[in-house]
Enzyme design. Sequence first.
Site, PDB file in Angstrom:
ATOM      1  N   ASP A 378     -33.033  36.233  38.870  1.00 13.49           N
ATOM      2  CA  ASP A 378     -33.763  35.007  39.547  1.00 13.49           C
ATOM      3  C   ASP A 378     -34.990  35.347  40.139  1.00 13.49           C
ATOM      4  O   ASP A 378     -35.289  36.451  40.617  1.00 13.49           O
ATOM      5  CB  ASP A 378     -32.720  34.328  40.337  1.00 13.49           C
ATOM      6  N   GLU A 381     -40.430  35.522  38.923  1.00 12.00           N
ATOM      7  CA  GLU A 381     -41.745  35.067  38.728  1.00 12.00           C
ATOM      8  C   GLU A 381     -42.931  36.305  39.301  1.00 12.00           C
ATOM      9  O   GLU A 381     -43.880  36.203  38.376  1.00 12.00           O
ATOM     10  CB  GLU A 381     -42.236  33.677  39.223  1.00 12.00           C
ATOM     11  N   ASP A 466     -34.723  25.093  38.921  1.00  9.70           N
ATOM     12  CA  ASP A 466     -33.917  24.128  39.894  1.00  9.70           C
ATOM     13  C   ASP A 466     -34.501  22.548  39.440  1.00  9.70           C
ATOM     14  O   ASP A 466     -35.497  22.210  40.248  1.00  9.70           O
ATOM     15  CB  ASP A 466     -34.650  24.522  41.298  1.00  9.70           C
TER      16      ASP A 466
HETATM   17  C1  GLC Z   1     -33.187  29.866  43.198  1.00 13.27           C
HETATM   18  C2  GLC Z   1     -32.739  29.483  41.914  1.00 13.27           C
HETATM   19  C3  GLC Z   1     -31.278  28.675  42.006  1.00 13.27           C
HETATM   20  C4  GLC Z   1     -30.391  29.525  42.963  1.00 13.27           C
HETATM   21  C5  GLC Z   1     -31.023  29.905  44.549  1.00 13.27           C
HETATM   22  C6  GLC Z   1     -30.508  30.849  45.279  1.00 13.27           C
HETATM   23  O1  GLC Z   1     -33.662  28.363  43.682  1.00 13.27           O
HETATM   24  O2  GLC Z   1     -33.396  28.788  41.036  1.00 13.27           O
HETATM   25  O3  GLC Z   1     -30.482  28.813  40.922  1.00 13.27           O
HETATM   26  O4  GLC Z   1     -29.310  29.228  43.394  1.00 13.27           O
HETATM   27  O5  GLC Z   1     -32.437  30.490  44.109  1.00 13.27           O
HETATM   28  O6  GLC Z   1     -30.244  32.089  44.865  1.00 13.27           O
END
Ligand code: GLC
Length: 744
Positions: A378, A381, A466
């Site tokens: 995650d 980017e 998200d």
């Molecule tokens: C980012 C991710 C989400 C995750 C959060 C905390 O917003 O897209 O899915 O729960 O980070 O890790």
Amino acid sequence: MKQLESPTDWLEARKIKTRGREEKRPENVFAGGWTSDTTEVQGVPVTRICAWPRGAEAAPVSFALLEDTATAQLGDGDVEESLSWRKSVEEQLPFNLEWQQSSECRWNFYFNLPAEAKCFGLGERLSGFNLRGRVHTLFNYGDSTHVPNFDPMYKSIPFLIIRHQGRYHGIFLDSPARQRWSLDVELAESASVELLSRRGWTLYMFSNASLPDLLAAYTALTGRSKLPPTWSLGHHQSRWSYPDDKTVLEVAQEFRARKIPCDVITLDIDYMDEYRVFTTSPERFPNFRDTVARLQDMNFRVVTIVDPGVKKDAKYFVYNDGRKHDYFCKKADGKPFYGKVWPGQSVFPDFLRQDVRLWWAALHGFFIENGVNGIWNDMNEPCLLGQGCPLPLEAIELPKEHHQLFIQHSPEGDVGHFEVRNLYGAQMSRATYEGLRALRPDERPFVLTRSGYAGIQRYAAVWLGDNMSWWEHLAISVPMLLNVGLSGVPFCGVDVGGFGDDCSPELLARWYAVGMFYPFFRNHCSKAGAEQEPWAFSPRVEDAIRHFVETRYRLLPYIRALFWEHVRTGAPVVRPMIWDYPEDHFAAEIDDQFLFGRDILVTPVLKRGQTERSVYLPEGLWHPFDGGKALEGGRLHKVSFELDDVPAFVRDGAIIPFVDQIQSTDEYELTPITFRIWGDKAIGLYLDDDGISFEYEEDGYNEWLLRWENGEFKSDLVNFGYIAPQREYYFEHAGRKERVSLSR
Ligand code: GLC
């Protein structure tokens, strides 16, 4: 802590040229070198143009292609041995595609877009299925403001598909720098792409193919996904975050007690020790190995999140080790780059470097030792908290290297991050995939990623970040996933129930009714929102969800075969109706329905309070999924769907294998399978393999062609290479169910 700049201050401070009103073609200043050649990929004519600016000697090495070579010689064996490119005499390209360089860091591409043509693909776009009429920016960016004009998104896949007069053409602009695709914004029947890069690029023009052939060709170049481990096709449950091991175990027990099938519990950032990657919290998960083992005893798999930011902390081994070996990205002045993420000030590995990828890969030994089954990448980017998009949309010049966050090491030497930004997440997932593959060679890795570039399908499944618990985001998930699939990435989904905001009971039930057909099927939400586990609302909602999840599990043999089809042909799992009905002009407009493989048409309810919708059925006879009278295709129907109805139809003439009800894929192998038959004459496919190893690549699978003719069920063996545990098989046709044995 230093206050972060707003994008406007940033532009001001750096005197970056921004877009004015004039949209005339700028002057061509190109003085570099270029080549053009042609070949055929899987029967589709492809023209390749490589161009580079003055001072360079060739276009940069590609990270998107199967073999990562600048020469694009395909050598992966399983797709195509090698391509022979012939020098092409300069000829007119389809859609009159032209290119030029208009400044030292800006390239422009122009092509015609006839009024009737439609555009698809381009990876993750916050858009309806047809991408025309707006600008699409490809510059990986992590922000959850997914309102209608939001742009850019987390992934960049610069592969555009144009449908014109029933034929399909593709433009793949292989450059990981920022691209802006203007698809006919002024109804001008013309399109343009602006690329901000001081390096060169390679463009592939695929022409005049059917849609399946085009995907076969594009994925022959950029690769295909391997078969996923069967468990990863089950139901995943996630939350940011379950606070401790006790809660996680309770959630898992709840699934089993309530008999809602589930395979995966996902651990979001709070399992870590103050968000340090490759650690676990001594307070909240004191016996991590034991917790993982207890979940596995209940037939769950565990997927843990891993972000790229490494906490700046002199007592932390990952930080120290990475610093010692000089693995982290540095600023142009040679000083370390720090950015703020969950652990506070952090450093970022340079995943473009093979030595860094190997190091990162090896760190996953920590998870293997703890028994963890899969990894979720995650924030890759990479996303920095409190900062806007690092290159504002209005910029039409690329800032000098010292303003591009940090420097990365490409095969051509050091480059500013913005030149290669769209590769950051993909190369992180590649390191993760290759690590899991090396550390546990007998198991198919499961990696999930938020960011990605062309070719990401080789390493990871993707979810679309998200979203919100809004009906609009349920609806847009359909066209978004269709375009992701047409961009070569079959294993995709969005957070079921929505990530941000509070989900409502009706929305959760309707979302599961669509989500059960997402290739990647995960309920996930933010800690700021209300709980949305399947039992969070009422028994009525829970029963509806149970029915959808149960049906997903019963369809597993069919879903596994859809991934087989991707491996063989590059086909997506979720497909637009034009995939199978190319002549149907009505179908070309539809993006609130989709095909789940050839035999299932999903027609979801996407609006609040709706119990009836109009459904367009293509030619032929279609059977309501949950039973009932078949409807004639080639026209619209008003159909009502109760909260617990599977909103789908089965094609007359289909044979679909259904496994008896299981609670997790651990029970899959021994459970009876029934071939359900629709219509008087039907065909189907049944594939079997061990669902976990790579033996299937060495002939370790079984395949049967199934037929129903004159009231008789027949199976023709196509391949036999896997000694499967014994299970029972049945066929079922119009209420008649009989045991069968498959031919050998
Ligand atoms: C980012 C991710 C989400 C995750 C959060 C905390 O917003 O897209 O899915 O729960 O980070 O890790």
